[in-house]
Design a protein around this motif. Sequence first.
Motif, PDB file in Angstrom:
ATOM      1  N   ALA A   1       0.834  -1.202   0.000  1.00 51.11           N
ATOM      2  CA  ALA A   1       0.000   0.000   0.000  1.00 51.11           C
ATOM      3  C   ALA A   1       0.869   1.254   0.000  1.00 51.11           C
ATOM      4  N   LEU A   2       1.922   1.229   0.801  1.00 53.34           N
ATOM      5  CA  LEU A   2       2.853   2.361   0.816  1.00 53.34           C
ATOM      6  C   LEU A   2       3.493   2.564  -0.558  1.00 53.34           C
ATOM      7  N   ASP A   3       3.884   1.456  -1.198  1.00 58.79           N
ATOM      8  CA  ASP A   3       4.493   1.552  -2.534  1.00 58.79           C
ATOM      9  C   ASP A   3       3.500   2.088  -3.558  1.00 58.79           C
ATOM     10  N   ALA A   4       2.264   1.570  -3.521  1.00 64.15           N
ATOM     11  CA  ALA A   4       1.266   1.958  -4.517  1.00 64.15           C
ATOM     12  C   ALA A   4       0.902   3.438  -4.404  1.00 64.15           C
ATOM     13  N   LEU A   5       0.738   3.916  -3.168  1.00 64.59           N
ATOM     14  CA  LEU A   5       0.308   5.296  -2.986  1.00 64.59           C
ATOM     15  C   LEU A   5       1.466   6.287  -2.993  1.00 64.59           C
TER      16      LEU A   5
ATOM     17  N   SER B   1       2.380  12.334  -2.630  1.00 68.14           N
ATOM     18  CA  SER B   1       3.662  12.158  -1.949  1.00 68.14           C
ATOM     19  C   SER B   1       3.847  13.120  -0.779  1.00 68.14           C
ATOM     20  N   GLN B   2       2.868  13.987  -0.554  1.00 68.17           N
ATOM     21  CA  GLN B   2       2.997  14.991   0.499  1.00 68.17           C
ATOM     22  C   GLN B   2       2.400  14.549   1.826  1.00 68.17           C
TER      23      GLN B   2
ATOM     24  N   ASN C   1      -3.322  -2.357 -16.607  1.00 65.06           N
ATOM     25  CA  ASN C   1      -1.934  -2.177 -16.202  1.00 65.06           C
ATOM     26  C   ASN C   1      -1.921  -1.764 -14.737  1.00 65.06           C
ATOM     27  N   PRO C   2      -1.424  -2.618 -13.824  1.00 67.42           N
ATOM     28  CA  PRO C   2      -1.449  -2.299 -12.390  1.00 67.42           C
ATOM     29  C   PRO C   2      -0.589  -1.107 -12.010  1.00 67.42           C
ATOM     30  N   GLY C   3       0.215  -0.588 -12.962  1.00 72.48           N
ATOM     31  CA  GLY C   3       1.071   0.544 -12.654  1.00 72.48           C
ATOM     32  C   GLY C   3       0.455   1.893 -12.937  1.00 72.48           C
ATOM     33  N   THR C   4      -0.727   1.922 -13.556  1.00 74.36           N
ATOM     34  CA  THR C   4      -1.350   3.211 -13.852  1.00 74.36           C
ATOM     35  C   THR C   4      -1.789   3.898 -12.568  1.00 74.36           C
TER      36      THR C   4
ATOM     37  N   GLY D   1      -3.790   0.522  -3.650  1.00 77.22           N
ATOM     38  CA  GLY D   1      -3.210   1.081  -2.434  1.00 77.22           C
ATOM     39  C   GLY D   1      -4.243   1.289  -1.345  1.00 77.22           C
ATOM     40  N   VAL D   2      -5.391   1.829  -1.710  1.00 72.93           N
ATOM     41  CA  VAL D   2      -6.450   2.057  -0.724  1.00 72.93           C
ATOM     42  C   VAL D   2      -6.975   0.732  -0.171  1.00 72.93           C
TER      43      VAL D   2
END
Length: 355
Positions: A78-82, A92-93, A286-289, A297-298
Amino acid sequence: MSGQTTNCGPGGGAGDLTALRIASIFIIGVGSIGGALFPVLAKRSSWLRVPPAVFDFAKYFGSGVIIATAFIHLLSPALDALSSPCLSEGWSQYPYALAIAMSSIFGIFIVELIAFRIGTARLKKLGVGHDAHGHGLGAHSAHGPEAASRTSATASITSQAEQSADEKDTEPHEQKLGHDHEIGPVEHTHTQETIAQIVGIAILEFGVMLHSVLIGLTLAVSPNFRVLFPVLVFHQTFEGLGIGSRLAFLKLQAKQEAIPIIAAVLYGLTTPIGIAAGLGVRTTYNPGTAHASIVSGVLDATSAGILIYTGLVELLAHEFIFSREMQEASNAKVLYAVGCMMLGCGVMALLGRWA
C-alpha cells in the motif's frame, strides 16, 4: 509487488505463459481451499484422528501468518502503490497509506465497541453475565478468561427453571408461556456468542479476501510470473491454514455447521477469481497506472488495518494475555505456542521477499 518496473501507460500487462497462467487458477484454488478446509474437516472427522497438538500448531502458526500478511504483504505494498511516481505530486505529500490503515483500525474498533455495548446491555436485562475481556459470552467464551459471573448466571437460570417447573401445573396457558420464555437466557447467551464469533471471523476473512483478489489480478498480468506463482501457492495455502484453523474452532449451532465450510471455500475462490478477471482484462489492465495504484493502495491499506487489529487484539491479546488456558498453561506450552506463531510470521515475512 517487488521487482516490477514502473509503467504508467494505459497498455496491458504481460501476455506470455498464457497456459500456465490459466493453470494457476486451479493450482492456487486447490491450495487455498485445501489449506482452509483441512482444519475444518479434520476437526469434524471421526476417522481422521488428528492430534490436538496439530490443531494448536495450525492455530498459532496461522496467527503469525495473519500478522505478517498485514504488515509485509498489505501495508508495504500500500505504501508503494500510494507513493508511485505515476501519481500526482499531492500523493507524496502525506502518508495516505498509513492514514487509511489507521482509520481502518479505528473503524473496526468502533464497530466492535458499539456491538459489544449493545450486547452487554441486552444480556444485563436478561440477568446473564459475560466475559468482560473478550467478545465471547457466557460459559463457552471463544477467548478471554471466564468471568466469575458465570456461576451467578448459571444459578439464576437454574432458579428460574425450578420456579417454572413448580408453577407449571397451576398457571394458565399464557402464564406458562411467560415462564418458559424466562429460561431463554441460556439460548440467548449462546446466540450472542455465536454472532460475536461469526462477526469476528467475517472481519478477518473480509480483509484477507480483499488482499487475495488483488494479488490474483497482479499475478495474471505480472511479467515476474515465474517467480510470483510458486510463492503465491505457498502464500495462499498458509493464509488458508490460518483462516481454517479459526473456522474449525467456531462453536456453532447444528443449523449453522455449514458456515465454516462455506467460508473456507469462499476464501479459496477469491484468488482464482482475481486471476481469471486479470486474464480477461490483461490487454487493457496495467497495475502501474495511476488509477490502478490508487485502488490497490487504498484496498491494501484498508485490509492491512483490518488484519492488524484482528491479529493484535483478537489473536495475540485474547489468546495469550487474556486466555484462561494460557494463564494456567505450563511455561513449555506457552513457549511452544509463541514459537509456532513466530514461525508462521517468519515464513510469511520471508515470502514477502518475492511477493
